[in-house]
Design a protein around this motif. Structure first.
Motif, PDB file in Angstrom:
ATOM      1  N   GLY A  42       0.815  -1.210   0.000  1.00 56.19           N
ATOM      2  CA  GLY A  42       0.000   0.000   0.000  1.00 56.19           C
ATOM      3  C   GLY A  42       0.849   1.261   0.000  1.00 56.19           C
ATOM      4  O   GLY A  42       0.593   2.211  -0.758  1.00 56.19           O
ATOM      5  N   TRP A  43       1.882   1.295   0.852  1.00 55.09           N
ATOM      6  CA  TRP A  43       2.765   2.455   0.897  1.00 55.09           C
ATOM      7  C   TRP A  43       3.544   2.625  -0.403  1.00 55.09           C
ATOM      8  O   TRP A  43       3.823   3.752  -0.846  1.00 55.09           O
ATOM      9  CB  TRP A  43       3.735   2.355   2.078  1.00 55.09           C
ATOM     10  N   GLN A  44       3.909   1.503  -1.012  1.00 52.54           N
ATOM     11  CA  GLN A  44       4.599   1.590  -2.299  1.00 52.54           C
ATOM     12  C   GLN A  44       3.705   2.217  -3.368  1.00 52.54           C
ATOM     13  O   GLN A  44       4.163   3.015  -4.194  1.00 52.54           O
ATOM     14  CB  GLN A  44       5.072   0.200  -2.735  1.00 52.54           C
ATOM     15  N   ALA A  45       2.428   1.855  -3.357  1.00 56.33           N
ATOM     16  CA  ALA A  45       1.496   2.447  -4.324  1.00 56.33           C
ATOM     17  C   ALA A  45       1.346   3.949  -4.075  1.00 56.33           C
ATOM     18  O   ALA A  45       1.313   4.759  -5.019  1.00 56.33           O
ATOM     19  CB  ALA A  45       0.139   1.751  -4.237  1.00 56.33           C
ATOM     20  N   LEU A  99       9.201   7.080   0.115  1.00 58.94           N
ATOM     21  CA  LEU A  99      10.100   6.061  -0.448  1.00 58.94           C
ATOM     22  C   LEU A  99      10.723   5.199   0.649  1.00 58.94           C
ATOM     23  O   LEU A  99      10.870   3.982   0.495  1.00 58.94           O
ATOM     24  CB  LEU A  99      11.196   6.736  -1.272  1.00 58.94           C
ATOM     25  N   SER A 100      11.082   5.814   1.767  1.00 56.76           N
ATOM     26  CA  SER A 100      11.690   5.058   2.866  1.00 56.76           C
ATOM     27  C   SER A 100      10.692   4.090   3.489  1.00 56.76           C
ATOM     28  O   SER A 100      11.012   2.927   3.763  1.00 56.76           O
ATOM     29  CB  SER A 100      12.223   6.028   3.930  1.00 56.76           C
ATOM     30  N   SER A 112      20.500   3.919  -1.449  1.00 61.25           N
ATOM     31  CA  SER A 112      19.954   3.831  -2.802  1.00 61.25           C
ATOM     32  C   SER A 112      18.682   4.672  -2.937  1.00 61.25           C
ATOM     33  O   SER A 112      18.440   5.292  -3.978  1.00 61.25           O
ATOM     34  CB  SER A 112      19.662   2.365  -3.158  1.00 61.25           C
ATOM     35  N   ILE A 113      17.866   4.722  -1.889  1.00 60.84           N
ATOM     36  CA  ILE A 113      16.672   5.564  -1.906  1.00 60.84           C
ATOM     37  C   ILE A 113      17.073   7.040  -2.003  1.00 60.84           C
ATOM     38  O   ILE A 113      16.485   7.820  -2.770  1.00 60.84           O
ATOM     39  CB  ILE A 113      15.812   5.303  -0.661  1.00 60.84           C
ATOM     40  N   VAL A 152      15.290  11.148   4.471  1.00 55.87           N
ATOM     41  CA  VAL A 152      15.827   9.781   4.428  1.00 55.87           C
ATOM     42  C   VAL A 152      16.679   9.507   5.655  1.00 55.87           C
ATOM     43  O   VAL A 152      16.627   8.416   6.248  1.00 55.87           O
ATOM     44  CB  VAL A 152      16.642   9.574   3.132  1.00 55.87           C
ATOM     45  N   ALA A 153      17.459  10.513   6.103  1.00 59.81           N
ATOM     46  CA  ALA A 153      18.270  10.337   7.296  1.00 59.81           C
ATOM     47  C   ALA A 153      17.401  10.095   8.531  1.00 59.81           C
ATOM     48  O   ALA A 153      17.700   9.230   9.368  1.00 59.81           O
ATOM     49  CB  ALA A 153      19.157  11.563   7.501  1.00 59.81           C
TER      50      ALA A 153
END
Length: 622
Positions: A42-45, A99-100, A112-113, A152-153
């Motif tokens: 779900g989060w990826q979508a 993304l994370s 990579s993210i 991201v950090a």
């Protein structure tokens, strides 16, 4: 009865227990909360959808209209409410978090993210340099990078127990947004001023921040879109001064070679008081003999303080072209036979002309002839022109191409300077014309008079009027007054050999109801991207019957930093339609076009347009 193996009984008991556990687990998965994998998908979508929307917002020329949010005024409203850097920073904070949460794991490391988010920010910002209405900006790229790195950090730090530490994550994001607000716009916008401004009365309503000023015409040409192109010869001599032919002969040849208007401009010093009535009578006779040709009255003025070395053409309105006016001007302001040469006399002469207006509301038109012929360097013309023109608006420009094109020494530049492809060096990219435009003066140099004296190929030989040199003027009506209005407004282009027709330079700017054309001036907000368009007809043959083409078109832009040229190669033998985009900086911008047909042994045949001026609106008070 058979005996039961104790070990088998124990195994059966264990299997039944495991089966019960699997059934309970299956029942729980069907009826309980979603699994970790389902949440992750779900989060990826959500992350993918956000990435798509963000990309469209960053690279589409009108993204708000794309998403059904109306016109670009919505985008401007957002820009006024939220500083541009903060928009980018916040967008990439959110992108890094999504993304994370959706992808971080063994296959996608935080590094990579982060690299993906940085690459996305750099790519979209680079694409904006090629998208209309968008501008690539290093500060926006810095905001993208900062937002992605910070988010991201934070998520990496929280990866051991992200869901249990959502409050800490929210605090981190709020701190990041607060940092973005305090940074504000690097150009020093309203946000940074609030930090030092005294506290406002809480009961007083906050003054709305003014919207950026819209594009507008500063100097429009009233007849643009309704006028007509006519071919005009502005500088001819006859037997009344040092020419070899009568007025009738000169006018007849101008008509034969396609001129719509011709000006007779004999030297003042050769015309005595008694000669001027006969001079005007001969011009009037030629008008009656050639009723389809406009014949204007003019003089070549010996400009003070140079004696007879420097000349200017003066074209008079029909209602001012009488003997008394010409005699008075000659006696008061011509410098040929004066014992004392005073530069202030030029200023007084221009003021005298400016104070007199024809019955049709038209002033005389004054232009400097063969500007560099008496100078070692074209750069000297800059100071000379500034001194001559003074504060007056009467000196509209100079002859970009001198006459005497058929002589052995081109332009009769036989002393200190020489022409470049038959044109005076002042019109080269970055030379005197561009320096004058850069200073804010509107100077017209798309003029190619023949300066006719005699037909032939001797040292001072000339082509007939209209035979080789052409000045085309876009006029409100076909009349002497219309010619003067067009020359004064700068709605002209000039060429040699008849290599182009109807050469039109225009500038398309969002917010204007029509393009701006040569001779016009517009005002836009700083940072506006404008589209330059040039169109011209290219006759199959030139004026001498030779096959014709245009080999190069140059867009010349002049701003505070100097002049730049952008060249294109048109399709051979076809009419020209070319475009170029430029970004208007904080200062003024002048745009002009020139083109050429290359000649193997030279010189090339050239054409020039007058410029369009684009100025920037004064910054609003904060």
């Amino acid at each position: 009865m058979s005996a039961v193996d104790p070990s088998n009984a124990a195994q059966n008991s264990t299997a039944e227990a495991e089966g019960a556990d699997r059934s309970a687990s299956l029942s729980s998965s069907r009826c309980g909360p979603p699994s970790r994998r389902t949440w992750r998908l779900g989060w990826q979508a959500v992350a993918a959808g956000y990435l798509l929307v963000l990309t469209l917002l960053l690279v589409h020329p009108d993204a708000f209209a794309l998403f059904g949010m109306g016109a670009k005024s919505v985008e401007k409203q957002v820009d006024v409410t939220v500083p541009g850097m903060l928009q980018h920073f916040t967008a990439y904070v959110l992108l890094g978090i999504l993304l994370s949460v959706g992808f971080a794991g063994p296959r996608f490391t935080p590094m990579s993210i982060l690299l993906f988010a940085l690459l996305h920010g750099a790519t979209t910002e680079s694409i904006q340099a090629f998208v209309p209405n968008r501008t690539a900006d290093w500060w926006d790229l810095l905001a993208n990078t900062s937002g992605a790195m910070l988010s991201v950090a934070c998520c990496w730090w929280l990866r051991g127990g992200l869901w249990r530490r959502l409050p800490q994550a929210g605090i981190c994001v709020l701190l990041a947004c607060s940092w973005g607000c305090s940074s504000g716009d690097p150009s020093g916008g309203q946000q940074s001023q609030r930090e030092t401004a005294p506290a406002a009365d809480a009961t007083a309503p906050a003054a709305p921040k003014p919207l950026p000023p819209a594009a507008r015409f500063v100097r429009p040409v009233a007849w643009m879109g309704e006028g007509q192109w006519i071919k005009v010869e502005t500088h001819c001599h006859t037997k009344f001064s040092d020419g070899a032919h009568t007025i009738e002969e000169v006018v007849a040849k101008a008509s034969e070679h396609g001129c719509d208007a011709v000006a007779i401009t004999d030297h003042i010093d050769c015309l005595d008081r008694e000669d001027i009535p006969g001079y005007l009578a001969a011009i009037d006779l030629a008008r009656r003999q050639f009723p389809g040709l406009l014949v204007l009255v003019g003089l070549e003025w010996n400009i003070p303080p140079s004696g007879g070395d420097d000349h200017a053409t003066v074209l008079f309105p029909a209602t001012m072209a009488d003997a008394a006016t010409l005699v008075e001007f000659c006696e008061q302001f011509d410098d040929y036979s004066r014992e004392e040469h005073d530069a202030a006399l030029t200023t007084r002469g221009l003021d005298w002309l400016e104070d007199r207006v024809g019955a049709d509301g038209v002033h005389a038109v004054v232009s400097l002839n063969h500007p560099t012929r008496k100078f070692f360097d074209s750069e000297e013309v800059y100071d000379f022109f500034i001194e001559l023109a003074g504060p007056s608006q009467m000196l509209v420009g100079f002859s970009g191409a001198p006459g005497h094109q058929a002589g052995r020494v081109n332009g009769a530049y036989d002393g200190k300077s020489s022409t470049v492809d038959r044109w005076d060096p002042v019109v080269r990219t970055g030379d005197t014309w561009d320096r004058l435009l850069q200073s804010g003066r509107d100077v017209w140099a798309a003029l190619a008079p023949c300066d006719f004296h005699r037909h032939g190929g001797d040292e001072w030989g000339d082509y007939w009027p209209g035979e080789f040199s052409e000045t085309w003027v876009f006029v409100p009506e076909r009349s002497p007054a219309g010619v003067l209005r067009g020359l004064k407004a700068g709605t002209c282009f000039a060429s040699h050999g008849g290599i182009v027709r109807e050469a039109e330079l225009s500038v398309d700017i969002e917010g204007l109801d029509r393009p701006a054309h040569a001779g016009e001036a517009v005002e836009v907000p700083a940072g506006t991207k404008v589209r330059i368009h040039f169109a011209a007809q290219v006759p199959q043959q030139d004026l001498f019957g030779e096959p014709n083409r245009i080999d190069e078109v140059e867009f010349i832009t002049v701003d505070e930093a100097g002049a730049e040229s952008y060249s294109i190669t048109p399709a051979g033998g076809a009419d020209i339609a070319a475009d170029h985009e430029v970004l208007v900086g904080a200062g003024a911008l002048a745009i002009r076009v020139r083109g050429r047909r290359r000649i193997e042994d030279g010189p090339d045949l050239m054409f020039y347009t007058n410029p369009v001026r684009v100025t920037t609106a004064a910054k609003s008070e904060k």
